[in-house]
Design a protein around this motif. Structure first.
Motif, PDB file in Angstrom:
ATOM      1  N   HIS A  47       0.962  -1.305  -0.325  1.00  0.00           N
ATOM      2  CA  HIS A  47      -0.120   0.336   0.331  1.00  0.00           C
ATOM      3  C   HIS A  47       0.897   1.278  -0.159  1.00  0.00           C
ATOM      4  N   ASN A 203       4.183  -5.862  19.993  1.00  0.00           N
ATOM      5  CA  ASN A 203       3.451  -5.803  19.027  1.00  0.00           C
ATOM      6  C   ASN A 203       2.012  -6.781  19.724  1.00  0.00           C
ATOM      7  N   LEU A 204       2.166  -7.621  20.916  1.00  0.00           N
ATOM      8  CA  LEU A 204       0.782  -7.698  21.300  1.00  0.00           C
ATOM      9  C   LEU A 204      -0.036  -6.542  21.908  1.00  0.00           C
ATOM     10  N   LEU A 207      -1.329  -3.943  19.481  1.00  0.00           N
ATOM     11  CA  LEU A 207      -2.670  -4.978  18.875  1.00  0.00           C
ATOM     12  C   LEU A 207      -4.447  -4.470  20.245  1.00  0.00           C
ATOM     13  N   TYR A 210      -5.071  -1.298  20.471  1.00  0.00           N
ATOM     14  CA  TYR A 210      -6.144  -1.100  19.295  1.00  0.00           C
ATOM     15  C   TYR A 210      -7.008  -1.305  19.521  1.00  0.00           C
ATOM     16  N   LEU A 211      -7.750  -3.374  19.816  1.00  0.00           N
ATOM     17  CA  LEU A 211      -9.401  -3.734  20.272  1.00  0.00           C
ATOM     18  C   LEU A 211      -9.715  -2.411  21.363  1.00  0.00           C
ATOM     19  N   VAL A 214     -11.519   0.493  19.352  1.00  0.00           N
ATOM     20  CA  VAL A 214     -12.365  -0.534  19.040  1.00  0.00           C
ATOM     21  C   VAL A 214     -13.891   0.228  20.504  1.00  0.00           C
ATOM     22  N   GLU A 221      -7.831   4.055  12.387  1.00  0.00           N
ATOM     23  CA  GLU A 221      -7.162   3.089  11.228  1.00  0.00           C
ATOM     24  C   GLU A 221      -8.070   3.969   9.877  1.00  0.00           C
TER      25      GLU A 221
ATOM     26  N   GLU B 153      -9.416 -12.577  20.456  1.00  0.00           N
ATOM     27  CA  GLU B 153      -9.361 -11.816  19.817  1.00  0.00           C
ATOM     28  C   GLU B 153      -8.357 -10.989  19.474  1.00  0.00           C
ATOM     29  N   ILE B 154      -7.388 -11.850  19.701  1.00  0.00           N
ATOM     30  CA  ILE B 154      -6.424 -11.624  18.684  1.00  0.00           C
ATOM     31  C   ILE B 154      -5.664 -13.096  18.232  1.00  0.00           C
ATOM     32  N   ARG B 177     -10.558  -9.771  14.722  1.00  0.00           N
ATOM     33  CA  ARG B 177     -10.221  -8.194  14.546  1.00  0.00           C
ATOM     34  C   ARG B 177      -8.640  -7.922  15.214  1.00  0.00           C
ATOM     35  N   ALA B 178      -7.651  -8.183  15.030  1.00  0.00           N
ATOM     36  CA  ALA B 178      -6.520  -8.240  15.757  1.00  0.00           C
ATOM     37  C   ALA B 178      -5.532  -9.130  15.182  1.00  0.00           C
ATOM     38  N   ILE B 179      -4.371  -9.084  14.145  1.00  0.00           N
ATOM     39  CA  ILE B 179      -3.492 -10.447  13.784  1.00  0.00           C
ATOM     40  C   ILE B 179      -2.419  -9.879  14.371  1.00  0.00           C
ATOM     41  N   LEU B 180      -0.957 -10.230  14.057  1.00  0.00           N
ATOM     42  CA  LEU B 180      -0.277 -10.639  14.223  1.00  0.00           C
ATOM     43  C   LEU B 180       0.968 -11.887  13.186  1.00  0.00           C
ATOM     44  N   MET B 187      -0.336  -8.981   2.978  1.00  0.00           N
ATOM     45  CA  MET B 187      -1.576  -9.569   3.063  1.00  0.00           C
ATOM     46  C   MET B 187      -2.515  -8.070   2.448  1.00  0.00           C
ATOM     47  N   SER B 189      -6.086  -6.653   2.874  1.00  0.00           N
ATOM     48  CA  SER B 189      -5.989  -6.512   4.449  1.00  0.00           C
ATOM     49  C   SER B 189      -7.482  -6.401   4.131  1.00  0.00           C
ATOM     50  N   ARG B 191     -10.969  -4.560   6.086  1.00  0.00           N
ATOM     51  CA  ARG B 191     -11.416  -2.982   7.334  1.00  0.00           C
ATOM     52  C   ARG B 191     -11.320  -3.193   8.463  1.00  0.00           C
ATOM     53  N   GLY B 192     -11.113  -2.272   9.072  1.00  0.00           N
ATOM     54  CA  GLY B 192     -11.473  -2.454  10.802  1.00  0.00           C
ATOM     55  C   GLY B 192     -10.421  -4.188  11.432  1.00  0.00           C
ATOM     56  N   VAL B 193      -9.623  -4.302  11.079  1.00  0.00           N
ATOM     57  CA  VAL B 193      -9.489  -5.266  11.070  1.00  0.00           C
ATOM     58  C   VAL B 193      -7.603  -5.109  10.999  1.00  0.00           C
ATOM     59  N   LYS B 194      -6.448  -4.593  12.220  1.00  0.00           N
ATOM     60  CA  LYS B 194      -5.193  -4.423  12.807  1.00  0.00           C
ATOM     61  C   LYS B 194      -4.853  -5.887  12.583  1.00  0.00           C
ATOM     62  N   VAL B 195      -3.657  -5.486  11.646  1.00  0.00           N
ATOM     63  CA  VAL B 195      -2.700  -6.445  11.589  1.00  0.00           C
ATOM     64  C   VAL B 195      -1.308  -5.686  11.886  1.00  0.00           C
ATOM     65  N   ARG B 196      -0.094  -6.695  12.673  1.00  0.00           N
ATOM     66  CA  ARG B 196       0.643  -5.796  13.112  1.00  0.00           C
ATOM     67  C   ARG B 196       1.675  -7.071  12.707  1.00  0.00           C
TER      68      ARG B 196
END
Lengths: 221, 221
Positions: A47, A203-204, A207, A210-211, A214, A221, B153-154, B177-180, B187, B189, B191-196
DNA sequence: GCATGTGAATGGATTCACAGCT
DNA sequence: AGCTGTGAATCCATTCACATGC
């Protein structure tokens, strides 16, 4: 020799991080037999803004052809060279716990440009064991010899918080000038030694933040 | 309730990353029975500017006392709350290979604020096994139920490059809604999902670039 | 006096917009 | 026409410097 027009312009860390990403993409494009790629095309995949990509690439020469784009194979080779990956760098992992073992077997650590020579630990229980793929665990005492004999250039700290500073200092004493640190500590740094830290906990927590945002109805975001 | 003066000011990711670091330091200071700490003192410990620390902390209220500094216990509690760590968040690891197993046992992932409920994998060989500390491996098929029943949640992606996007999409479908992410891919992505993403390879290549710069006689750092 | 909180100044990175080449 | 390379403009983070309050 590098085609760099001006050998001493400082290239930012932001930029080099993205160069790695571009390189990965180019490797893929090459395997897909794509001959040329434009900055706009690359920008879409990640992006990013196409101007940024052009600026990044322009840091070390003019690789593109106006009206056409970049030659995939050509640019890939240039990036490999610029990142110093056209030469093998040896890695030693300090700490043969869960994380050290996992890292020892991690694909990409034993790929192009890198080779893990072994792990060291202070726990005699672990001496002589190996990771699944066969990387051996040796005594921490032997670290200096290991570094010298194998020309180790990179150290990976996979030890606990308490041992991290000692391990770091030891590696530096032995001549290692680049460190990848997984311990969650800010270490007292040495001049002329590059340290990059990967802090999983941060990192955790990011996250979690962020949660929470929300939950609280604050649109991020 | 938060003491935040203005609930919808956007707090930058740079800032929240540092909040985690401050929190860790405060936890230490508290255990060392220090009652109060100044921004200058904190700035020394990391290589930061004191004004930056004050700005960071000022984001969600006035915690300091002029002429004195910050109350350690107080500030720590505030950070815990702001980062959303005063509530348990459940984690599911996707991929029970070396990395997944190591992460499952990683201290700090099962500490304050977080709890790993399990790993999932597609390889039937692995079902029923556990990590050393006893985190079980379950079938990927059961992921949606696991997420719902345990309020996961993660999600942590410890899978290979090829499976990453599918695993990601699956987790999002299931409500995560949150991904490590540990897979070296950018990826597509949601919307509304946080990726680190933690990209180990990029970190290594950055070290390689540093080493090459030193070799080439370009003074970095 | 001493340390916070913050507007103003600085510095760096990103984006825009376009001149220049193929 | 199409896409690179790049000065100018913009945005964002960091730092300075000081007024404010203990």
């Amino acid at each position: 020799m590098a085609t760099r027009p001006n050998g001493n312009e400082p290239i930012s860390e932001m930029t080099t991080g993205r160069l790695s990403v571009y390189l990965r993409c180019l490797t893929y494009l090459e395997s897909a037999n794509k001959l040329t790629v434009s900055s706009a095309e690359l920008a879409d995949r990640f992006h990013l803004n196409s101007a940024q990509i052009r600026k990044d690439l322009a840091c070390f020469g003019e690789f593109g052809t106006r009206g056409v784009g970049y030659n995939v194979a050509h640019l890939k080779d240039a990036l490999v060279h610029e990142l110093g990956l056209d030469r093998m760098r040896k890695i030693l992992i300090v700490g043969a716990g869960n994380l050290g073992m996992a890292l020892a077997d991690y694909r990409g650590f034993n790929e192009r440009g890198f080779h893990i020579v072994g792990m060291v630990d202070i726990d005699p229980e672990k001496f002589g064991k190996t990771s699944r793929s066969g990387i051996p665990v040796l005594p921490w005492d032997q670290m200096p010899q290991l570094v010298r004999r194998n020309d180790v250039e990179i150290g990976i700290l996979a030890v606990g918080t308490d041992s991290a500073q000692d391990a770091y200092d030891g590696l530096v004493d032995a001549g290692v000038r680049a460190i990848l640190n997984f311990a969650p500590v800010q270490m007292r740094s040495h001049r002329g030694v590059k340290v990059r830290s990967v802090d999983l906990r941060i990192n955790l927590e990011s996250l979690s933040f962020y949660l929470k945002s929300v939950e609280d109805g604050i649109a991020l975001e």
